[in-house]
Enzyme design. Sequence first.
Site, mmCIF file in Angstrom:
data_model
loop_
_atom_site.group_PDB
_atom_site.id
_atom_site.type_symbol
_atom_site.label_atom_id
_atom_site.label_comp_id
_atom_site.label_asym_id
_atom_site.label_seq_id
_atom_site.Cartn_x
_atom_site.Cartn_y
_atom_site.Cartn_z
ATOM 1 N N ILE A 139 -29.036 5.596 -26.945
ATOM 2 C CA ILE A 139 -28.735 5.958 -28.334
ATOM 3 C C ILE A 139 -28.366 7.439 -28.246
ATOM 4 O O ILE A 139 -29.244 8.287 -28.104
ATOM 5 C CB ILE A 139 -29.948 5.742 -29.266
ATOM 6 C CG1 ILE A 139 -30.358 4.270 -29.309
ATOM 7 C CG2 ILE A 139 -29.622 6.252 -30.675
ATOM 8 C CD1 ILE A 139 -31.622 3.988 -30.097
ATOM 9 N N PRO A 140 -27.065 7.754 -28.290
ATOM 10 C CA PRO A 140 -26.604 9.100 -27.947
ATOM 11 C C PRO A 140 -26.811 10.146 -29.037
ATOM 12 O O PRO A 140 -25.859 10.707 -29.590
ATOM 13 C CB PRO A 140 -25.113 8.873 -27.663
ATOM 14 C CG PRO A 140 -24.749 7.750 -28.586
ATOM 15 C CD PRO A 140 -25.968 6.850 -28.602
ATOM 16 N N CYS A 141 -28.061 10.457 -29.318
ATOM 17 C CA CYS A 141 -28.357 11.421 -30.372
ATOM 18 C C CYS A 141 -27.867 12.828 -30.019
ATOM 19 O O CYS A 141 -27.737 13.674 -30.903
ATOM 20 C CB CYS A 141 -29.845 11.413 -30.720
ATOM 21 S SG CYS A 141 -30.932 11.763 -29.351
ATOM 22 N N HIS A 142 -27.548 13.058 -28.744
ATOM 23 C CA HIS A 142 -26.975 14.348 -28.370
ATOM 24 C C HIS A 142 -25.590 14.539 -28.996
ATOM 25 O O HIS A 142 -25.104 15.662 -29.089
ATOM 26 C CB HIS A 142 -26.903 14.495 -26.840
ATOM 27 C CG HIS A 142 -26.038 13.488 -26.166
ATOM 28 N ND1 HIS A 142 -26.480 12.199 -25.880
ATOM 29 C CD2 HIS A 142 -24.754 13.545 -25.730
ATOM 30 C CE1 HIS A 142 -25.498 11.532 -25.290
ATOM 31 N NE2 HIS A 142 -24.438 12.329 -25.186
ATOM 32 N N ARG A 143 -24.977 13.467 -29.474
ATOM 33 C CA ARG A 143 -23.655 13.546 -30.108
ATOM 34 C C ARG A 143 -23.729 13.876 -31.595
ATOM 35 O O ARG A 143 -22.701 13.902 -32.273
ATOM 36 C CB ARG A 143 -22.903 12.228 -29.904
ATOM 37 C CG ARG A 143 -22.614 11.928 -28.448
ATOM 38 C CD ARG A 143 -21.888 10.622 -28.261
ATOM 39 N NE ARG A 143 -21.838 10.291 -26.845
ATOM 40 C CZ ARG A 143 -21.754 9.072 -26.359
ATOM 41 N NH1 ARG A 143 -21.690 8.036 -27.188
ATOM 42 N NH2 ARG A 143 -21.733 8.855 -25.056
#
Length: 171
Positions: A139-143
Site C-alpha cells: 500500500i504505497p503510502c509514500h506516494r
Amino acid sequence: MPTVLAGELRYLIANTEWGWVGILGSNCGLRQTTLPCPGAEEAERRLGDGVKKANLSESPFAELVERLKSYFAGKRVDFPDELDLSTATPFQRRVWQLTRLIPYGETKSYGWIAEQLGKTGAVRAVGQALAKNPLPIVIPCHRVVAGDGNLSGYSGGIEMKRYLLEREAAL
C-alpha cells in the site's frame, strides 16, 4: 503443500538489496510487511505479536519476496496481492484501497484522498489512517504528499519517503 486453515497466520523474514523485510499473512491475504531493516531479528520484531501466533513459511510469500527484491533493485513493480485488512477500521480500509490506486511514479495529496472519500474535511484523518498502514510499499503510502507537494510523515522517515519517490521518479 499443507492446507492452510482459516485464520492460520504465516510469516517470513527475507533479505533484499535494502535489508531484511518481514511479511505476515493469513489465508485471506497479506496482513503486514515491514520496511527494510538492518537485521532479520529487527524485521521480525517489527512484525509484532502476530509472529507469535504464526508459522514460519516461505511458500505463500515466494512471489512477493521476488517482487520486493525487484522493487528495491529499482524496477517498476506492481503489488496486486490479496490483502487481509480485517483488523482495520472501515475508514482505514477505504483510505488504503484508494492509496493502492496511485500509480508507480505518481503522487497524490492527502486532500485528494479525502475528496475521493467524499470527506474533504478529513485530511488529518486520512493522514492518521496512512500512519497506521501495515503494508508499506504494497500500500504505497509514500506516494501521498501534502497539498503543496511537500513531503510529510512516513513510518520509515521523510528521507526514506524521499528516496522511494526519487527511485520512482515522482519528485
